[in-house]
Design an enzyme around this catalytic site. Structure first.
Site, short mmCIF file in Angstrom:
data_model
loop_
_atom_site.label_atom_id
_atom_site.label_comp_id
_atom_site.label_asym_id
_atom_site.label_seq_id
_atom_site.Cartn_x
_atom_site.Cartn_y
_atom_site.Cartn_z
N CYS A 99 3.14 -29.16 67.79
CA CYS A 99 1.73 -29.13 68.19
C CYS A 99 0.77 -29.28 67.01
O CYS A 99 0.65 -30.37 66.47
CB CYS A 99 1.48 -27.87 68.99
SG CYS A 99 0.04 -27.99 70.06
N ARG A 133 -8.34 -28.50 78.04
CA ARG A 133 -7.06 -28.24 77.38
C ARG A 133 -5.91 -28.72 78.28
O ARG A 133 -5.99 -28.61 79.52
CB ARG A 133 -6.89 -26.74 77.07
CG ARG A 133 -7.85 -26.24 76.02
CD ARG A 133 -7.49 -24.88 75.50
NE ARG A 133 -6.29 -24.88 74.65
CZ ARG A 133 -6.27 -25.27 73.38
NH1 ARG A 133 -7.37 -25.70 72.81
NH2 ARG A 133 -5.15 -25.24 72.67
N HIS A 202 5.85 -25.94 72.95
CA HIS A 202 6.13 -24.58 72.48
C HIS A 202 7.21 -23.99 73.41
O HIS A 202 7.82 -24.70 74.20
CB HIS A 202 4.87 -23.72 72.60
CG HIS A 202 3.71 -24.19 71.78
ND1 HIS A 202 3.63 -24.01 70.42
CD2 HIS A 202 2.59 -24.86 72.14
CE1 HIS A 202 2.50 -24.52 69.98
NE2 HIS A 202 1.84 -25.04 70.99
N1 GLN Z 1 -5.42 -26.66 67.68
C1 GLN Z 1 -4.64 -27.77 68.20
C2 GLN Z 1 -5.12 -28.18 69.60
O1 GLN Z 1 -5.80 -27.40 70.25
C3 GLN Z 1 -3.17 -27.41 68.28
C4 GLN Z 1 -2.89 -26.30 69.28
C5 GLN Z 1 -1.49 -25.76 69.19
O2 GLN Z 1 -0.83 -25.79 68.14
N2 GLN Z 1 -1.01 -25.19 70.34
O3 GLN Z 1 -4.81 -29.27 70.06
#
Ligand code: GLN
Length: 252
Positions: A99, A133, A202
């Site tokens: 990520c 998101r 993840h």
């Molecule tokens: N901050 C980055 C995003 O929001 C990565 C997020 C993460 O590592 N889960 O895309």
């Protein structure tokens, strides 16, 4: 059976800052899957204040992080460690980047505030944050795993605002079956460039995808010892149950 003097050295970069959603579980999975086969493991936790000695490591791990934590490590990652990291990438060292760590291997990350983080530019890709998101379980299919005769299905959990677009010469890690993946548009998940494996998953990723963990171990041992090791088959019932629950809950 692997000889007892075989060693495996892992570098965990910024473990105190890039540590979202239990990504440390990837380190634990690699460590245990080596030790269960008699391979001794060293873990080097390299934060902002620690010396980075990449020739000591067989695998370098970069976990996920929120935009804020990514901005905290950016200068050190790019200006202090960047040249050595890019050398290692080109020399075929094994990396696993999750990520936020994945995003920072690319050219830039344009975050939600419109701030453009100039990243490592180690892999031709870039990331642009969206206002929604991308969250949920992911199920995807890897041609590489299929070609290696192992279960090609990869599962995990994603939560990112970044939309990542792959450039020339970068293959996806997998094709989406269910979930958003790199950007929710092109049906691709993650990236594979030389021996660098990147994913938005993840979960943590490797405990749920033991076949992927074993490929990373084999690739890293080959790089270090110049031979293909046959890894002993392990009992992966817990992983299989976790995979089954994700796959069935998405009604795949
Ligand atoms: N901050 C980055 C995003 O929001 C990565 C997020 C993460 O590592 N889960 O895309």
């Amino acid at each position: 059976m692997i000889k007892s003097d075989i060693k495996f050295s892992i570098c965990h970069l910024y473990p105190d800052l890039l540590n979202l959603y239990g990504d440390r579980g990837n380190i634990l999975a690699l460590k245990k899957r080596c030790e269960w086969r008699g391979i001794s493991v060293e873990i080097h936790n390299v934060g902002l204040d620690r010396k980075f000695e990449p020739d000591l490591y067989d695998l370098i791990f970069l976990g996920g992080g929120q935009d804020f934590e990514q901005s905290l490590i950016l200068r050190d990652l790019v200006d202090v460690k960047g040249d050595e990291i890019k050398r290692c990438v080109e020399e075929g060292k094994v990396f696993l980047c999750i990520c936020g760590g994945y995003q920072m291997m690319g050219e830039y990350y344009l975050d939600q505030s419109g701030t453009k983080m100039e990243c490592l530019n180690a892999i031709p890709l870039h990331t642009i944050a969206g206002d929604k998101r991308l969250i949920g379980n992911v199920v995807c299919h890897s041609e590489e795993l299929k070609s290696k005769g192992v279960d090609p299905v990869l599962v995990g959990f994603e939560n990112h605002s970044g939309r990542t677009y792959l450039g020339e010469g970068v293959a996806p890690l997998a094709k989406i079956i269910s979930g958003f993946g790199n950007n929710g548009e092109d049906g691709l998940e993650g990236a594979r460039y030389k021996n660098v494996y990147c994913t938005y998953m993840h979960g943590s990723f490797l405990p749920k995808n033991p076949q992927m963990a074993d490929i990373l171990i084999k690739n890293a041992l080959y790089k270090r010892y110049g031979q293909q090791f046959k890894l002993e088959i392990l009992e992966d019932d817990f992983s299989e149950n976790a995979r089954y629950r994700i796959i069935t809950c998405k009604n795949i």
